[in-house]
Design an enzyme around this catalytic site. Structure first.
Site, PDB file in Angstrom:
ATOM      1  N   VAL A 107      12.888  26.849 -79.329  1.00  0.00           N
ATOM      2  CA  VAL A 107      13.144  27.974 -78.436  1.00  0.00           C
ATOM      3  C   VAL A 107      11.976  28.938 -78.578  1.00  0.00           C
ATOM      4  O   VAL A 107      11.546  29.247 -79.697  1.00  0.00           O
ATOM      5  CB  VAL A 107      14.458  28.691 -78.787  1.00  0.00           C
ATOM      6  CG1 VAL A 107      14.714  29.851 -77.824  1.00  0.00           C
ATOM      7  CG2 VAL A 107      15.628  27.715 -78.767  1.00  0.00           C
ATOM      8  N   CYS A 108      11.449  29.382 -77.445  1.00  0.00           N
ATOM      9  CA  CYS A 108      10.384  30.382 -77.438  1.00  0.00           C
ATOM     10  C   CYS A 108       9.187  29.879 -78.250  1.00  0.00           C
ATOM     11  O   CYS A 108       8.753  28.733 -78.106  1.00  0.00           O
ATOM     12  CB  CYS A 108      10.941  31.698 -77.960  1.00  0.00           C
ATOM     13  SG  CYS A 108       9.897  33.144 -77.678  1.00  0.00           S
ATOM     14  N   THR A 109       8.654  30.715 -79.141  1.00  0.00           N
ATOM     15  CA  THR A 109       7.461  30.328 -79.904  1.00  0.00           C
ATOM     16  C   THR A 109       7.778  29.389 -81.053  1.00  0.00           C
ATOM     17  O   THR A 109       6.878  29.068 -81.850  1.00  0.00           O
ATOM     18  CB  THR A 109       6.729  31.575 -80.434  1.00  0.00           C
ATOM     19  OG1 THR A 109       7.659  32.388 -81.165  1.00  0.00           O
ATOM     20  CG2 THR A 109       6.129  32.374 -79.298  1.00  0.00           C
ATOM     21  N   THR A 127       6.573  27.106 -73.763  1.00  0.00           N
ATOM     22  CA  THR A 127       6.961  28.149 -74.706  1.00  0.00           C
ATOM     23  C   THR A 127       7.039  29.450 -73.922  1.00  0.00           C
ATOM     24  O   THR A 127       6.941  29.442 -72.688  1.00  0.00           O
ATOM     25  CB  THR A 127       5.959  28.233 -75.880  1.00  0.00           C
ATOM     26  OG1 THR A 127       6.455  29.165 -76.846  1.00  0.00           O
ATOM     27  CG2 THR A 127       4.574  28.662 -75.426  1.00  0.00           C
TER      28      THR A 127
END
Length: 333
Positions: A107-109, A127
């Site tokens: 998730v995300c970074t 990302t």
């Protein structure tokens, strides 16, 4: 039904919603199946088993150390400021244990963590939009796509920032246990089931730079508010009080986009919103969005979103509210 273990990796300065959003989705599977002992067994772990402080100041207490964590069906790596700088010990753990999981999720970074462990090489991934360029620059062997809210490439799934983790988790639940279960969870959490993975991470207005010069800023706003009008370069140049050639050059220099591409993105976003939020027919939506004909809008949707307008509406238009006392089923339209 045997539970599938979801292991969430914790570290200091993790983004709390990257953890709690997907966890709430996975935790809802058992009750939605009518058996709390089915669905997923969600566990959290940090390198040393110590509590971690999230980027917002909350403290999360892991279930165990990573060394003592159970084998994972789904290994989830969240993002947040804690993914920067690199953590060699965590990278080594992911490099060893990531390939053993049946499904690898970020998730995300969190995608940066996976990339550092070599787990995204040769794969398509995404990302948070603010870090896509860095991910692509630091890891040229990864096909980084900055647009979708999540990307599936075989056993690896990566998502954009924060709430995109919820969208991805719902998609995984649907894959594992069916649409009815995922829909029940989405309704309980009061979120839509589900944003298509290829939906853009952010709006045209956020994606494009704001023009520095006042006439061009006014034109940007005009385009947004009047997608069905004549938005040719000639017409927009008149509004900006510039020659068409000067206007086109100045607009691209200030916004990073040609006028034509900007108009195209505004129109598809406007059409998307109408399909999501209204019951207007496709022909009406196409006219209101400046396409003129449903076929022109269909071509634009397939090219940009990979789905025709009718399919887009089926996947993302919220189901109508059901009056209290009305019998319901667990099937979606």
């Amino acid at each position: 039904m045997e539970q599938r273990t979801v292991l969430v990796v914790l570290f200091d300065d993790v983004q709390s919603l990257d953890v709690t959003g997907p966890v709430e989705v996975f935790a809802g599977a058992g009750p939605s199946l009518g058996d709390p002992e089915s669905g997923y067994r969600v566990r959290t772990a940090s390198l040393d088993g110590a509590p971690v402080r999230t980027s917002s100041g909350l403290t999360l207490v892991p279930d165990s150390t990573l060394a003592d964590a159970p084998a994972a069906h789904t290994l989830l790596v969240p993002g947040g400021p804690g993914t920067r700088p690199a953590d060699p010990a965590l990278t080594d753990w992911l490099r060893t244990h990531g390939p053993r999981a049946e499904r690898l999720v970020s998730v995300c970074t969190g995608a940066i963590r996976l990339a550092e462990a070599g787990l995204l090489e040769g794969r398509r991934a995404t990302t948070h939009w603010a870090y896509c360029e860095k991910l692509a620059r630091d890891h040229p062997g990864i096909d980084v796509d900055p647009d979708p809210i999540y990307v599936r490439d075989g056993r690896v799934a990566t998502s954009a920032g924060v709430t995109a983790g919820i969208d991805l988790a719902l998609a995984l639940v649907e894959e594992d246990f069916g649409r009815a279960v995922a829909l029940t969870i989405a309704r309980h959490l009061v979120v839509f089931l589900r944003r298509p993975g290829n939906q853009a991470q952010f709006s045209v207005q956020l994606a494009a730079q704001t023009a520095r010069r006042e006439p061009l800023r006014e034109v940007q706003q005009w385009i947004t508010e009047h997608p069905a009008d004549d938005l040719s370069v000639e017409a927009l140049a008149v509004r900006a009080r510039l020659s068409p050639r000067h206007f086109a050059r100045a607009f691209q220099a200030d916004t990073g986009s040609t006028p034509g591409k900007y108009v195209e993105r505004v129109r598809i976003e406007h059409a998307r919103r109408l399909l999501e939020d209204t019951d207007d027919g496709v022909e009406q939506v196409s006219r209101a969005s400046g396409y003129g004909t449903p076929e022109a809008m269909r071509r634009a949707f397939v090219k940009t979103l990979g789905a025709a307008p009718a399919e887009y509406r089926r996947r993302f238009h919220p189901a109508p509210l059901v009056p209290a006392g009305t019998p319901t089923s667990h099937t979606d339209r």
